[in-house]
Enzyme design. Structure first.
Site, PDB file in Angstrom:
ATOM      1  N   ALA A 273       1.675 -49.378  11.165  1.00 47.32           N
ATOM      2  CA  ALA A 273       1.282 -48.512  12.288  1.00 47.32           C
ATOM      3  C   ALA A 273       2.048 -47.196  12.197  1.00 47.32           C
ATOM      4  O   ALA A 273       3.270 -47.201  11.995  1.00 47.32           O
ATOM      5  CB  ALA A 273       1.588 -49.185  13.626  1.00 47.32           C
TER       6      ALA A 273
ATOM      7  N   ARG B  71       1.583 -42.656  13.533  1.00 53.07           N
ATOM      8  CA  ARG B  71       0.740 -41.739  14.305  1.00 53.07           C
ATOM      9  C   ARG B  71      -0.297 -41.095  13.400  1.00 53.07           C
ATOM     10  O   ARG B  71      -1.465 -41.018  13.719  1.00 53.07           O
ATOM     11  CB  ARG B  71       1.614 -40.670  14.970  1.00 53.07           C
TER      12      ARG B  71
ATOM     13  N   LYS C 175      19.164 -48.915  16.522  1.00 56.95           N
ATOM     14  CA  LYS C 175      20.393 -49.224  17.273  1.00 56.95           C
ATOM     15  C   LYS C 175      20.283 -48.832  18.730  1.00 56.95           C
ATOM     16  O   LYS C 175      20.875 -49.473  19.603  1.00 56.95           O
ATOM     17  CB  LYS C 175      21.614 -48.567  16.619  1.00 56.95           C
TER      18      LYS C 175
ATOM     19  N   GLY D 119      23.789 -47.957   8.152  1.00 53.95           N
ATOM     20  CA  GLY D 119      22.746 -47.876   7.111  1.00 53.95           C
ATOM     21  C   GLY D 119      22.838 -48.944   6.054  1.00 53.95           C
ATOM     22  O   GLY D 119      22.629 -50.124   6.317  1.00 53.95           O
TER      23      GLY D 119
ATOM     24  N   ILE E 255      25.378 -50.179   4.388  1.00 56.29           N
ATOM     25  CA  ILE E 255      26.582 -51.027   4.285  1.00 56.29           C
ATOM     26  C   ILE E 255      26.308 -52.361   4.998  1.00 56.29           C
ATOM     27  O   ILE E 255      25.928 -52.360   6.164  1.00 56.29           O
ATOM     28  CB  ILE E 255      27.806 -50.366   4.969  1.00 56.29           C
TER      29      ILE E 255
ATOM     30  N   GLY F 167      17.290 -35.802   6.106  1.00 52.30           N
ATOM     31  CA  GLY F 167      16.749 -37.030   6.728  1.00 52.30           C
ATOM     32  C   GLY F 167      17.804 -37.899   7.372  1.00 52.30           C
ATOM     33  O   GLY F 167      17.545 -39.051   7.707  1.00 52.30           O
TER      34      GLY F 167
ATOM     35  N   GLU G 162      18.979 -38.146  13.685  1.00 56.99           N
ATOM     36  CA  GLU G 162      18.018 -38.810  14.564  1.00 56.99           C
ATOM     37  C   GLU G 162      16.913 -37.833  14.951  1.00 56.99           C
ATOM     38  O   GLU G 162      17.095 -36.609  14.854  1.00 56.99           O
ATOM     39  CB  GLU G 162      18.713 -39.291  15.837  1.00 56.99           C
TER      40      GLU G 162
ATOM     41  N   LYS H  21      25.923 -47.771  17.820  1.00 59.70           N
ATOM     42  CA  LYS H  21      26.365 -48.664  16.733  1.00 59.70           C
ATOM     43  C   LYS H  21      27.655 -49.385  17.113  1.00 59.70           C
ATOM     44  O   LYS H  21      27.825 -50.579  16.824  1.00 59.70           O
ATOM     45  CB  LYS H  21      26.562 -47.857  15.448  1.00 59.70           C
TER      46      LYS H  21
ATOM     47  N   GLY I  30      19.762 -42.305   5.414  1.00 58.19           N
ATOM     48  CA  GLY I  30      18.881 -41.940   4.301  1.00 58.19           C
ATOM     49  C   GLY I  30      17.907 -43.061   3.990  1.00 58.19           C
ATOM     50  O   GLY I  30      18.127 -44.227   4.337  1.00 58.19           O
TER      51      GLY I  30
HETATM   52  P1  NDP Z   1      11.106 -40.987  11.422  1.00 53.24           P
HETATM   53  O1  NDP Z   1      10.940 -40.047  12.553  1.00 53.24           O
HETATM   54  O2  NDP Z   1      11.281 -40.443  10.053  1.00 53.24           O
HETATM   55  O3  NDP Z   1       9.860 -41.996  11.388  1.00 53.24           O
HETATM   56  C1  NDP Z   1       9.307 -42.559  12.547  1.00 53.24           C
HETATM   57  C2  NDP Z   1       8.018 -43.249  12.183  1.00 53.24           C
HETATM   58  O4  NDP Z   1       7.498 -43.875  13.345  1.00 53.24           O
HETATM   59  C3  NDP Z   1       6.935 -42.286  11.672  1.00 53.24           C
HETATM   60  O5  NDP Z   1       6.224 -42.881  10.620  1.00 53.24           O
HETATM   61  C4  NDP Z   1       6.021 -42.115  12.890  1.00 53.24           C
HETATM   62  O6  NDP Z   1       4.657 -41.888  12.547  1.00 53.24           O
HETATM   63  C5  NDP Z   1       6.148 -43.484  13.523  1.00 53.24           C
HETATM   64  N1  NDP Z   1       5.860 -43.428  14.951  1.00 53.24           N
HETATM   65  C6  NDP Z   1       6.557 -42.779  15.919  1.00 53.24           C
HETATM   66  N2  NDP Z   1       5.968 -42.976  17.122  1.00 53.24           N
HETATM   67  C7  NDP Z   1       4.893 -43.746  16.901  1.00 53.24           C
HETATM   68  C8  NDP Z   1       3.878 -44.282  17.741  1.00 53.24           C
HETATM   69  N3  NDP Z   1       3.859 -44.068  19.053  1.00 53.24           N
HETATM   70  N4  NDP Z   1       2.916 -45.050  17.172  1.00 53.24           N
HETATM   71  C9  NDP Z   1       2.916 -45.289  15.848  1.00 53.24           C
HETATM   72  N5  NDP Z   1       3.852 -44.801  14.991  1.00 53.24           N
HETATM   73  C10 NDP Z   1       4.816 -44.053  15.530  1.00 53.24           C
HETATM   74  O7  NDP Z   1      12.339 -41.944  11.802  1.00 53.24           O
HETATM   75  P2  NDP Z   1      13.383 -42.648  10.830  1.00 53.24           P
HETATM   76  O8  NDP Z   1      12.667 -43.361   9.753  1.00 53.24           O
HETATM   77  O9  NDP Z   1      14.448 -41.688  10.470  1.00 53.24           O
HETATM   78  O10 NDP Z   1      14.066 -43.685  11.825  1.00 53.24           O
HETATM   79  C11 NDP Z   1      13.421 -44.889  12.199  1.00 53.24           C
HETATM   80  C12 NDP Z   1      14.445 -45.799  12.865  1.00 53.24           C
HETATM   81  O11 NDP Z   1      15.486 -46.086  11.942  1.00 53.24           O
HETATM   82  C13 NDP Z   1      15.146 -45.193  14.082  1.00 53.24           C
HETATM   83  O12 NDP Z   1      15.400 -46.210  15.017  1.00 53.24           O
HETATM   84  C14 NDP Z   1      16.454 -44.665  13.516  1.00 53.24           C
HETATM   85  O13 NDP Z   1      17.484 -44.607  14.484  1.00 53.24           O
HETATM   86  C15 NDP Z   1      16.761 -45.741  12.487  1.00 53.24           C
HETATM   87  N6  NDP Z   1      17.638 -45.347  11.398  1.00 53.24           N
HETATM   88  C16 NDP Z   1      17.384 -44.211  10.697  1.00 53.24           C
HETATM   89  C17 NDP Z   1      18.175 -43.864   9.628  1.00 53.24           C
HETATM   90  C18 NDP Z   1      17.936 -42.636   8.823  1.00 53.24           C
HETATM   91  O14 NDP Z   1      18.725 -42.373   7.896  1.00 53.24           O
HETATM   92  N7  NDP Z   1      16.898 -41.862   9.086  1.00 53.24           N
HETATM   93  C19 NDP Z   1      19.295 -44.728   9.216  1.00 53.24           C
HETATM   94  C20 NDP Z   1      19.461 -45.920  10.022  1.00 53.24           C
HETATM   95  C21 NDP Z   1      18.650 -46.198  11.079  1.00 53.24           C
HETATM   96  P3  NDP Z   1       4.168 -40.532  11.779  1.00 53.24           P
HETATM   97  O15 NDP Z   1       4.746 -40.667  10.394  1.00 53.24           O
HETATM   98  O16 NDP Z   1       2.709 -40.623  11.768  1.00 53.24           O
HETATM   99  O17 NDP Z   1       4.757 -39.419  12.557  1.00 53.24           O
HETATM  100  N1  HSE Z   2      21.366 -40.401  12.457  1.00 51.66           N
HETATM  101  C1  HSE Z   2      22.100 -41.484  11.901  1.00 51.66           C
HETATM  102  C2  HSE Z   2      23.303 -40.952  11.153  1.00 51.66           C
HETATM  103  C3  HSE Z   2      21.214 -42.263  10.971  1.00 51.66           C
HETATM  104  O1  HSE Z   2      23.402 -39.736  10.949  1.00 51.66           O
HETATM  105  O2  HSE Z   2      24.165 -41.727  10.805  1.00 51.66           O
HETATM  106  C4  HSE Z   2      21.831 -43.552  10.540  1.00 51.66           C
HETATM  107  O3  HSE Z   2      21.919 -44.434  11.600  1.00 51.66           O
END
Ligand code: NDP
Ligand code: HSE
Length: 434
Positions: free
Chosen positions: A43, A45, A105, A134, A136, A187, A190, A205, A302
């Protein structure tokens, strides 16, 4: 045995990383898991964008509920973020008896008690290795590897974005805004980067780490949070001159009368390993009564490092699917009926050393008055230096020995009321991590 069928909610930084890890290392992962792990539905957007990445063999929809309710899905991997739709979809997955893996988190720090309780009721796993530091494997290390210990404290650099920003500011003289923009491009940040720079992400965290370490309920609202957005370049320079580096630390400490839970910029002696963790790297120090201090280091953010943790949880799900639910590793390391209700201490009760900086008129008696106030509050000065500012002022920097925060608050109030004091008092905490 048939493959484990995954429904992926989100295909952003971590979701796309998870797709890549499951694709690139499919054979090795199947050898470990005992069966293949296959993404069956996604799923997002933007369906067209996702379709370009994953091709035609997978259901792609913009309706997360369709994925969660799909009868072919065994496990739901939530990689959307936030606590609105993510919460609704995770709870629906649990109600339908599906295991959940999440990197979210924020969701668990705020709604963890409800989510874990529902998961127990429905006998499903909620695995969250990727949510803390991440790549670790710190959740597994504390929950399983250190299970023999009375854990005394945990101190971690658990936000890659702020560590990257502080490193770039110190080493390359980059401005706060430029360093943050780079972290966003890479990337790490948040969706809402104020969560990173104001310490909220680290507090999410830390909430989970404290529960795992001490066997206490998830209590995000009790964490004291200060970020790095107001940190002055001159404090980074003064800290360096004193032999310290400033890091945003999450600290959870057991005291006889309660637990300290706090996130704030912290001076650490420059020769400590933690002080030398640079860029987006994370590191967590955990001290147990039997094992002593242990250190865990790696990429805390990442696509691929975080996906590495997501997929490790999926391997656990694949292996445990047929195990007796009452004999699984508990979500928060301790048996749910053995949680500790010892309180989290108010900030005034914590004990730390302090760095205090203020601007004063440079005239006789100033230092004597300041020392008198600190001494009357029971605060012992460890070291002190002053630098001139213009013709008639000076900046004074004190490092204190351990003191109670409430005493330091009172002393700061009295100092700020003195007629020769020309600035607010900047207060940073100092940790020796012993
Ligand atoms: P992104 O913003 O890169 O990705 C979010 C994804 O969710 C996108 O694919 C988006 O779709 C989809 N999405 C958002 N809202 C909806 C919705 N209403 N319906 C369907 N799909 C939806 O986020 P991240 O990958 O960076 O982060 C994801 C999670 O992982 C978060 O909880 C974050 O805190 C956690 N996290 C992130 C880390 C990082 O390094 N980035 C590290 C550790 C944890 P679309 O692509 O179409 O916009
Ligand atoms: N935004 C978070 C960070 C992603 O910078 O550590 C990993 O949780």
């Amino acid at each position: 045995m048939r493959g484990l069928r995954v429904g992926l909610l989100g295909l952003g930084v971590v979701g796309a990383g998870t797709w890549e890890v499951l694709t690139r290392n499919a054979e090795e992962i199947a050898r470990r898991a005992g069966r293949r792990i296959e993404v069956a539905a996604i799923a997002v957007r933007d369906v067209a964008k996702a379709r370009r990445l994953v091709g035609d063999g997978v259901l792609v929809t913009s309706d997360g509920m369709e994925v969660v309710r799909h009868p072919a899905i065994d496990v739901v991997v939530e990689l959307i973020g936030g606590d609105t739709v993510a919460r609704a979809w995770v709870m629906e997955a649990i109600r339908r008896g599906k295991h959940v893996v999440t990197a979210n988190k924020a969701l668990l720090a705020i709604h963890g008690n409800t989510i874990f309780s529902a998961a127990r009721e429905h006998a499903v796993m909620v695995a969250f290795e990727a949510a803390v530091a991440g790549g670790i494997p710190i959740v597994k290390a504390i929950r399983e590897g250190l299970a023999a210990n009375h854990i005394q404290w945990v101190a971690g650099i658990i936000n890659g974005t702020t560590n990257f920003v502080l490193s770039e500011m110190r080493a390359r003289g980059l401005s706060f805004d430029d360093a943050l923009a780079q972290a966003q491009q890479l990337g790490y940040a948040e969706a809402n980067p104020t969560f990173d720079v104001e310490g909220v992400d680290a507090a999410h965290k830390l909430t989970l780490l404290a529960s795992l370490a001490f066997g206490i309920p998830v209590q995000f609202d009790k964490v004291h949070i200060e970020g790095v957005s107001k940190l002055a370049q001159e404090d980074i320079a003064h800290a360096e001159r004193l032999g310290y580096r400033i890091k945003l630390l999450g600290i959870a400490r057991r005291r006889p009368d309660g637990f300290e839970l706090r996130v704030h910029p912290t001076l650490i002696p420059a020769d400590r390993l933690l002080a030398n963790v640079e860029g987006a790297m994370n590191a967590v120090l955990v001290s147990g009564d039997m094992v002593g201090p242990t250190l865990y280091y790696g990429q805390g953010a990442g696509a691929l490092p975080t996906a590495s943790a997501v997929v490790a949880d999926l391997v656990d799900v694949a292996r445990l699917d047929s195990a007796d639910p009452d004999h699984r590793v508990p979500y928060l390391a301790f048996q749910p009926d053995a949680l500790d209700d010892t309180p989290v201490l108010p900030m005034a009760e914590i004990v730390s050393s302090y760095y205090l900086r203020l601007r004063v008129e440079d005239r006789p008696g100033v230092l004597a008055d300041l020392s008198r106030i600190l001494s009357a509050a029971g605060i012992s000065i460890g070291s002190m230096f002053q630098t001139p500012h213009g013709d008639s002022d000076a900046d004074i920097i004190f490092l204190s020995h351990d003191a109670r925060e409430g005493a330091v608050d009172g002393a700061i109030d009295r100092i700020q009321a003195l007629p020769f004091v020309k600035s607010g008092v900047t207060r940073l905490r100092v940790e020796h991590l012993l």
